[in-house]
Design an enzyme around this catalytic site. Structure first.
Site, mmCIF file in Angstrom:
data_model
loop_
_atom_site.group_PDB
_atom_site.id
_atom_site.type_symbol
_atom_site.label_atom_id
_atom_site.label_comp_id
_atom_site.label_asym_id
_atom_site.label_seq_id
_atom_site.Cartn_x
_atom_site.Cartn_y
_atom_site.Cartn_z
ATOM 1 C CG HIS A 163 -0.316 -0.012 2.518
ATOM 2 N ND1 HIS A 163 -0.108 1.141 3.234
ATOM 3 C CD2 HIS A 163 0.213 -1.015 3.248
ATOM 4 C CE1 HIS A 163 0.510 0.832 4.352
ATOM 5 N NE2 HIS A 163 0.716 -0.454 4.389
ATOM 6 C CB ILE A 164 0.094 4.813 0.404
ATOM 7 C CG1 ILE A 164 0.677 6.123 -0.118
ATOM 8 C CG2 ILE A 164 -0.223 4.914 1.877
ATOM 9 C CD1 ILE A 164 -0.349 7.231 -0.232
#
Lengths: 99, 591
Positions: free
Chosen positions: A22-23
């Site tokens: 994810h980010i």
């Protein structure tokens, strides 16, 4: 051609951090990849994206347990792959992602 | 002011952030997806439209930077790293290129270009299989809506429209929405969607604002000015509450408040039962934990110092001197009478050292890890043992060996320790000749031979996380089997019981350093079984200390005796039994 192939390094890694790519992990990966003089690619089940684009990495939808193929082509390809594979295996050094 | 004319409705959601609050609703609607203007531009305007786009990117970058700085000030955690990721997405050339191409090729306005690109990416995220990753679509929407607001010249809607204290009700809140709301006016959050791990939940916990998420359709039903109760501890939200519900909530809030105050009061006291029997509560730490973190929670020492973090931080083996310095710093940071237990390198399995170029193992958790790795690499092991010994002159320091499974490992380890001592003596370096060494019991095989291990060691520390995983053959991160990870499984409890008895028969002290130590229900049971001290993640110490201060030793002994008679039952039955019993003894504990 021959020259380029010599500077191409590949490594299979398994994404083992808790929440996948994810980010935050993607941002750390991009940062490291961008430091090296080499093109970096990440492949998941046939989809190949640039390892220097955070958003492209995020679109892989790579969850914990996913096998990724890291490829680097260029002068610093082996250094780049070593550091990136280390980063992935250390679960990006993010405390919340360790257990 | 208070519109409470409707019928009372109770909603159940996920308890995202503890605490109770009652107040008036402010419905925060996210409408940008419907409101984005779309119009054609003439070809001569392409360059000015692109310029407008670039300005919006710059402005957005600035805003996110300042939000991130703001968050850093308010919370100590790593949540602000999310915003760093947002800035990187804005800096990602792919994103701005795509937007520019839309403007050029489709001759559309910049807002619509951003909207189209965001929608394309959102579609990719929304089709992902992994729920956690799918939920990250909010990062994309968050950036997109901020860009569009900046293009439209609209200020932060949420921040500017909230002018009096209220409870925010929304379909879902993005991280930047959560943080940009005026903190002093926000009493609580209640959202239709979201999970316990979504950014908004993490941030509301960090800010200490009660929150319930995943409620369903509250935002469609509630209206501005409605009266609402939010119980972030139980995950309940009540719209148009009756007097009875309001009284209940106030009672819960009062209990919570007194409980938190009493935790604070216990901070400087030693852990003990109501009848004054000492129960030392110590901390699990790594090289990054500061002494003020330990003081803040009233830790009475360190039961687990994870030395592998030195390796991970340097991405190589630290030298003997570097290790000596790190261990010395840790032991000196404690009070002179406080003990610290250094666990030797526990790497391998999932934490392979980048430099060691080990070939991959088919089954790393059953492979060459931890003490096995050290015994195969005696030079590495010696450097670490020498460093631990050299640091032992500075305070009460002891050594712990992880993953011991067979007796030979303990013997070889002690042999190497003796060699290191000889070397240091010859070199004239000081160390504690009576340093204690202990075995971390985390493999069922070790528990079953605890008796012989106890003869050749000074203490046991039960690592419950691995003990459970190895006993029940369950990887708790694997969702399809995670429900089989049962701390109260009779097999696990019997192994622990056996380890305690064997240890005590040889006067070995028994510590528990896994997560079971920080669950008050399990901690009380283990104390009853005979565990001497509990080592846990620092922030759980106050709660466990409070629970012990409310029970007498005999309560725990009796519970353990009862549970020993229930081993034919399911783990969930055992756990529930212990929990109910504890709640009767300590009614106000938030479990």
């Amino acid at each position: 051609m021959e020259d380029l192939a010599a500077r191409r390094v590949e490594r299979k890694v398994c994404l083992s951090n808790k929440y996948g790519l994810h980010i935050r992990p993607a941002s750390l990966f991009t940062k490291v990849a961008s430091r090296y003089n080499a093109d970096v690619y990440v492949e998941k089940e046939g989809t190949v994206v640039s390892g220097k684009s955070i958003l492209a990495l995020m679109t892989l939808g790579a969850a914990c347990g996913t096998e990724l193929l890291l490829t680097a082509i260029g002068e610093q390809s082996s250094e780049a792959i070593n550091e990136l594979a280390g980063l992935v295996s250390r679960k990006f050094d993010i405390p919340e992602e360790q257990d | 002011m208070r519109s409470n004319s409707g019928v009372m409705r109770v909603f159940k959601g996920l308890p995202a952030s503890h605490g109770q609050v009652a107040g008036t609703v402010y419905v925060f609607r996210k409408k940008w997806r419907e409101q984005v203007p779309e119009y054609d531009i003439s070809a001569v305007l392409i360059s000015s439209e692109i310029e407008r786009l670039q300005e919006a990117f710059t402005l957005t970058r600035h805003q996110i930077h300042s939000l991130s700085a703001e968050l850093c000030k308010r919370v100590s955690g790593s949540e602000s790293a999310t915003f760093e990721g947002h800035v990187m997405i804005l800096d990602d050339p792919v994103v701005i290129d795509k937007c520019q191409n839309k403007i050029k090729e489709q001759l559309c306005n910049a807002e619509w270009a951003v909207h189209s690109v965001v929608s394309e990416y959102a579609a990719i995220f929304e089709s992902m299989e992994d729920e956690y990753l799918r939920e990250r679509v909010n990062d994309i929407y968050d950036i997109g809506s901020r860009l569009i607001r900046n293009l439209l010249g609209v200020s932060d809607m949420a921040a500017s429209l909230v002018t009096k204290p209220c409870i925010i009700v929304a379909e879902e809140l993005s991280p930047s929405e959560t943080i940009s709301l005026p903190r002093h006016l926000i009493m609580g959050f209640a959202t239709d969607r979201g999970s316990l791990t979504s950014h908004a939940s993490l941030i509301s916990r960090a800010l200490g604002i009660p929150a319930v998420v995943g409620i369903g359709n509250l935002s469609e039903i509630a209206a501005n000015g409605d009266y609402l109760l939010v119980d972030g501890t139980s995950g309940t939200v009540i719209l148009h509450p009756d007097q009875n519900a309001i009284d209940e909530l106030n009672k819960a809030a009062e209990i919570n408040k007194t409980f938190n105050i009493s935790l604070e009061e216990l901070k400087n006291k030693l852990g003990q039962t109501k009848d004054n029997v000492r129960v030392p509560l110590i901390a699990n730490i790594d090289s990054g934990t500061t002494i003020s973190d330990l003081e803040a929670v009233g830790a009475e020492g360190v039961g687990l110092y994870r030395s592998e973090y030195l390796w991970l931080a340097l991405n190589r083996e630290p030298t003997e001197d570097e290790q000596t310095e790190a261990y010395t710093r840790a032991v000196r940071a404690l009070e002179p009478d406080q003990e610290i237990t250094i666990r030797v390198l526990d790497l391998g399995g999932d934490k392979i050292i980048a430099n060691s170029k080990k070939p991959g193992e088919a089954n790393p958790f059953l492979g060459n890890r931890s003490i096995r790795y050290l015994l195969r690499n005696p030079d590495v092991f010696k450097r670490q043992l020498r460093a631990v010994l050299r640091s032992s002159v500075h305070g009460k320091l002891q050594i712990m060996y992880p993953m011991i499974t067979v007796l030979e490992e303990l013997r070889e380890t002690n042999q190497i320790l003796a060699e290191c001592m000889d070397e240091l003596r010859r070199e004239g370096r000081g160390f504690n000749e009576n340093i204690k060494q202990g075995v971390m019991v985390e493999v069922p095989g070790a528990a079953l031979i605890a008796d012989s291990l106890a003869v050749e060691s000074d203490f046991f520390s039960i690592g419950t996380n691995d003990l459970i995983q190895y006993t029940l053959a369950v990887d708790r991160l694997n969702e399809s089997v995670a429900r089989l990870y049962q701390p109260a499984h009779p097999a696990v409890l019997q192994l622990i019981d056996m380890t305690i008895k064997a240890g005590h028969a040889h006067n070995s002290k028994i510590t528990v350093c896994g997560e079971m130590a920080s669950d008050p229900v399990m901690a009380v049971l283990l104390y009853g079984m005979g565990v001497d001290e509990f080592s846990m993640t620092p922030n759980m110490i106050p709660l466990v200390k409070k629970v012990f201060s409310c029970i007498i030793r005999d309560d725990a002994l009796q519970l353990a005796a009862e549970v020993r008679g229930m081993y034919a039952q399911e783990a969930s039955t055992l756990y529930q039994y212990c929990k109910e019993k504890l709640l009767r003894l300590v009614p106000n504990v938030p479990l």
